[in-house]
Structures are given as C-alpha cells and as structure tokens.
Design a protein around this motif. Structure first.
Motif, short mmCIF file in Angstrom:
data_model
loop_
_atom_site.label_atom_id
_atom_site.label_comp_id
_atom_site.label_asym_id
_atom_site.label_seq_id
_atom_site.Cartn_x
_atom_site.Cartn_y
_atom_site.Cartn_z
N ASP A 11 92.96 6.97 90.28
CA ASP A 11 93.61 8.58 90.37
C ASP A 11 94.10 8.45 88.53
O ASP A 11 94.04 8.98 87.58
N LEU A 12 94.92 7.43 89.15
CA LEU A 12 95.40 7.21 86.93
C LEU A 12 94.68 7.03 85.94
O LEU A 12 94.82 6.84 85.14
N THR A 13 93.01 5.68 86.68
CA THR A 13 92.00 5.33 85.63
C THR A 13 91.94 7.00 84.90
O THR A 13 91.47 6.99 84.22
N ARG A 17 91.74 8.56 81.61
CA ARG A 17 90.61 8.92 80.49
C ARG A 17 90.40 10.13 80.47
O ARG A 17 90.17 10.82 79.16
N ARG A 18 90.59 11.67 80.95
CA ARG A 18 90.94 13.03 80.88
C ARG A 18 91.98 12.77 79.30
O ARG A 18 91.91 13.62 78.86
N ARG A 23 93.41 14.75 73.76
CA ARG A 23 94.22 13.99 72.30
C ARG A 23 93.26 13.67 71.12
O ARG A 23 92.97 13.43 70.06
N SER A 24 91.42 13.14 71.50
CA SER A 24 90.43 13.30 70.79
C SER A 24 90.13 13.88 69.99
O SER A 24 90.55 15.52 70.29
N SER A 25 89.69 14.51 68.72
CA SER A 25 89.82 15.53 67.92
C SER A 25 87.47 15.45 68.53
O SER A 25 87.54 17.27 68.20
#
Length: 53
Positions: A11-13, A17-18, A23-25
């Motif tokens: 669940d942390l992985t 990833r989300r 945060r990404s463009s």
C-alpha cells in the motif's frame, strides 16, 4: 537511498507512485461535467435580479 532489508508494504508502494504522479508535470486535472452556478437565495432576490436584465 539505500535498499531496505524488508520490502516496502504494497500500500505504501502504491501511495508513493501516486504521489510522484501528482507532483510531476504529467498530472492533469480531470474535467468535471458539473459547473458552479450561483443562485439567488430567495424568489424575491431572483425577481430583483431579473428586473435589470
């Protein structure tokens, strides 16, 4: 970053990833079908508003 002895919880992985995607463009807002419309609070207010149109 060093690799831990135990693998990370699944669940942390997924969360990590989300979070990187947010945060990404590459992150894009999803358009909603709903639009905000301001309505008068009373019928009298609506009559006054429509009188000036």
């Amino acid at each position: 970053m060093s690799t831990p002895d135990k693998p990370e919880r699944p669940d942390l992985t997924g969360w990590r990833r989300r979070q990187q995607l947010r945060r990404s463009s590459a992150a894009q807002p999803i358009p909603s079908g709903k639009t905000y419309r301001r309505k008068p609070k009373s019928t009298r207010a609506q009559e006054i508003r429509d009188a000036y149109r």
